[in-house]
Write a protein that holds these residues in place. Sequence first.
Motif, PDB file in Angstrom:
ATOM      1  N   ALA A  75     -36.218 -49.015 -14.888  1.00 32.41           N
ATOM      2  CA  ALA A  75     -37.615 -48.844 -14.476  1.00 32.41           C
ATOM      3  C   ALA A  75     -38.468 -50.105 -14.587  1.00 32.41           C
ATOM      4  CB  ALA A  75     -38.246 -47.702 -15.268  1.00 32.41           C
ATOM      5  N   PRO A  76     -38.302 -50.937 -15.641  1.00 36.04           N
ATOM      6  CA  PRO A  76     -39.141 -52.140 -15.734  1.00 36.04           C
ATOM      7  C   PRO A  76     -38.965 -53.112 -14.575  1.00 36.04           C
ATOM      8  CG  PRO A  76     -38.243 -51.617 -17.878  1.00 36.04           C
ATOM      9  CD  PRO A  76     -37.550 -50.715 -16.891  1.00 36.04           C
ATOM     10  N   ASP A  77     -37.885 -52.986 -13.802  1.00 34.08           N
ATOM     11  CA  ASP A  77     -37.666 -53.871 -12.660  1.00 34.08           C
ATOM     12  C   ASP A  77     -38.490 -53.478 -11.443  1.00 34.08           C
ATOM     13  OD1 ASP A  77     -35.846 -55.379 -14.066  1.00 34.08           O
ATOM     14  OD2 ASP A  77     -34.088 -54.302 -13.308  1.00 34.08           O
ATOM     15  N   TYR A  78     -39.080 -52.294 -11.473  1.00 36.64           N
ATOM     16  CA  TYR A  78     -39.800 -51.784 -10.307  1.00 36.64           C
ATOM     17  C   TYR A  78     -41.095 -52.569 -10.078  1.00 36.64           C
ATOM     18  CZ  TYR A  78     -41.995 -48.364  -7.165  1.00 36.64           C
ATOM     19  OH  TYR A  78     -42.601 -47.733  -6.104  1.00 36.64           O
ATOM     20  N   ASP A  79     -41.407 -52.815  -8.807  1.00 38.99           N
ATOM     21  CA  ASP A  79     -42.645 -53.496  -8.443  1.00 38.99           C
ATOM     22  C   ASP A  79     -43.568 -52.481  -7.763  1.00 38.99           C
ATOM     23  OD1 ASP A  79     -44.551 -55.424  -8.013  1.00 38.99           O
ATOM     24  OD2 ASP A  79     -43.604 -56.206  -6.188  1.00 38.99           O
ATOM     25  N   PRO A  80     -44.634 -52.041  -8.441  1.00 34.33           N
ATOM     26  CA  PRO A  80     -45.517 -51.012  -7.872  1.00 34.33           C
ATOM     27  C   PRO A  80     -46.072 -51.415  -6.518  1.00 34.33           C
ATOM     28  CG  PRO A  80     -46.018 -51.379 -10.176  1.00 34.33           C
ATOM     29  CD  PRO A  80     -45.080 -52.474  -9.772  1.00 34.33           C
ATOM     30  N   LYS A  81     -46.088 -50.438  -5.594  1.00 38.99           N
ATOM     31  CA  LYS A  81     -46.627 -50.660  -4.251  1.00 38.99           C
ATOM     32  C   LYS A  81     -48.127 -50.361  -4.246  1.00 38.99           C
ATOM     33  CE  LYS A  81     -43.863 -47.633  -2.365  1.00 38.99           C
ATOM     34  NZ  LYS A  81     -43.050 -47.227  -3.532  1.00 38.99           N
ATOM     35  N   PRO A  82     -48.837 -50.794  -3.219  1.00 40.71           N
ATOM     36  CA  PRO A  82     -50.271 -50.486  -3.134  1.00 40.71           C
ATOM     37  C   PRO A  82     -50.553 -48.990  -3.204  1.00 40.71           C
ATOM     38  CG  PRO A  82     -49.722 -52.202  -1.570  1.00 40.71           C
ATOM     39  CD  PRO A  82     -48.416 -51.728  -2.145  1.00 40.71           C
ATOM     40  N   SER A  83     -49.681 -48.185  -2.613  1.00 39.91           N
ATOM     41  CA  SER A  83     -49.882 -46.725  -2.656  1.00 39.91           C
ATOM     42  C   SER A  83     -49.756 -46.202  -4.089  1.00 39.91           C
ATOM     43  CB  SER A  83     -48.870 -46.019  -1.751  1.00 39.91           C
ATOM     44  OG  SER A  83     -47.543 -46.355  -2.099  1.00 39.91           O
ATOM     45  N   ASP A  84     -48.877 -46.825  -4.883  1.00 41.98           N
ATOM     46  CA  ASP A  84     -48.739 -46.434  -6.285  1.00 41.98           C
ATOM     47  C   ASP A  84     -50.028 -46.720  -7.044  1.00 41.98           C
ATOM     48  OD1 ASP A  84     -46.037 -45.839  -5.795  1.00 41.98           O
ATOM     49  OD2 ASP A  84     -45.401 -47.865  -6.321  1.00 41.98           O
ATOM     50  N   LEU A  85     -50.574 -47.901  -6.801  1.00 37.99           N
ATOM     51  CA  LEU A  85     -51.779 -48.312  -7.509  1.00 37.99           C
ATOM     52  C   LEU A  85     -52.989 -47.496  -7.072  1.00 37.99           C
ATOM     53  CD1 LEU A  85     -51.202 -52.176  -7.475  1.00 37.99           C
ATOM     54  CD2 LEU A  85     -50.634 -50.523  -9.262  1.00 37.99           C
ATOM     55  N   ALA A  86     -52.967 -47.018  -5.822  1.00 36.17           N
ATOM     56  CA  ALA A  86     -54.048 -46.149  -5.353  1.00 36.17           C
ATOM     57  C   ALA A  86     -54.045 -44.844  -6.138  1.00 36.17           C
ATOM     58  CB  ALA A  86     -53.890 -45.875  -3.856  1.00 36.17           C
ATOM     59  N   ALA A  87     -52.860 -44.337  -6.445  1.00 40.24           N
ATOM     60  CA  ALA A  87     -52.750 -43.104  -7.225  1.00 40.24           C
ATOM     61  C   ALA A  87     -53.307 -43.309  -8.623  1.00 40.24           C
ATOM     62  CB  ALA A  87     -51.290 -42.658  -7.292  1.00 40.24           C
ATOM     63  N   VAL A  88     -53.083 -44.489  -9.185  1.00 36.23           N
ATOM     64  CA  VAL A  88     -53.588 -44.797 -10.520  1.00 36.23           C
ATOM     65  C   VAL A  88     -55.110 -44.710 -10.562  1.00 36.23           C
ATOM     66  CG1 VAL A  88     -53.850 -46.644 -12.227  1.00 36.23           C
ATOM     67  CG2 VAL A  88     -51.628 -46.246 -11.158  1.00 36.23           C
ATOM     68  N   ALA A  89     -55.760 -45.239  -9.527  1.00 37.33           N
ATOM     69  CA  ALA A  89     -57.219 -45.289  -9.501  1.00 37.33           C
ATOM     70  C   ALA A  89     -57.868 -43.905  -9.445  1.00 37.33           C
ATOM     71  CB  ALA A  89     -57.676 -46.119  -8.305  1.00 37.33           C
ATOM     72  N   LYS A  90     -57.104 -42.883  -9.066  1.00 38.75           N
ATOM     73  CA  LYS A  90     -57.662 -41.533  -8.936  1.00 38.75           C
ATOM     74  C   LYS A  90     -57.398 -40.658 -10.165  1.00 38.75           C
ATOM     75  CE  LYS A  90     -57.347 -41.392  -3.885  1.00 38.75           C
ATOM     76  NZ  LYS A  90     -56.773 -42.737  -3.656  1.00 38.75           N
TER      77      LYS A  90
END
Length: 267
Positions: A75-90
């Motif tokens: 899992a630490p190798d994963y690079d979050p996508k913009p869609s992932d980060l959008a979910a975080v903001a909500k």
Amino acid sequence: MARTRVRIASLLALIVAPALVAGCTSGPDKSADSGSESTKGRPVVVVTTTWEGAFAKAAGAEDVTVIVPQSVHHAPDYDPKPSDLAAVAKADFVVYAPFEPYAEKIKEAAGSRAKPVEVNLDNDAEKVKTEVARLGKLFGTEKAAAKWTTAFDAEYGKLAKDLKAAWPGGRSPNVVSQVFTTWSAKLAGATTVGTYGPEAVTPAQLAKLSKKKPRLVLDNAHMSTGTVLPGSGARQVKIVNYPGQDLDLLPVYRNAAAELKKAMSGS
């Protein structure tokens, strides 16, 4: 407790998010005029992996979104996508571990709405219970967290008793453990005579650990470097730390116990 809803953050999740944010649901749990993604006692929680997700679920969270797909072996190798980060903001809370390289990105994406929560990812029983209680207090779900802890203690005690009964010759086996699997040695009541990792074992370490004559080597399935002590006669056991997509932490202990029991019996 209501069934936990788990959503792997993806482009599809981003497409349907507006409907969720607007409260467009036929269920009785969300009010159309609330203007919030969560109702009292039901925080919206975004987690980086299923491991954090299992902690959150154990603490009483019912709306949990996982960023890193389960198919990602490390899992630490994963690079979050913009869609992932959008979910975080909500989210109301975003739960992550400090050793994850993308932790800073996650905190930045949380913005002013989501509260970043750093957790100690370790399946050591006492550490798990400490984190679950802390998260339950943050989420306002203390009763659910306490109920889970009671069930966990009962299951853990049963597994530990069963493993002790399986000790070879009635004696605690000597083991060498990867640094992130020492919790499984404690579950088995094993005697840890050495640890290694997370880097590969060096020739000097190999010689030192082999002299300890361990019966078992408890390897980390997510960070395996192959056979750890070749030629030592020690049996290597793969220990899985991450829960499945159902975010249930108890099977992690059951599966580890099953593997350890099988290894101790020599089967």
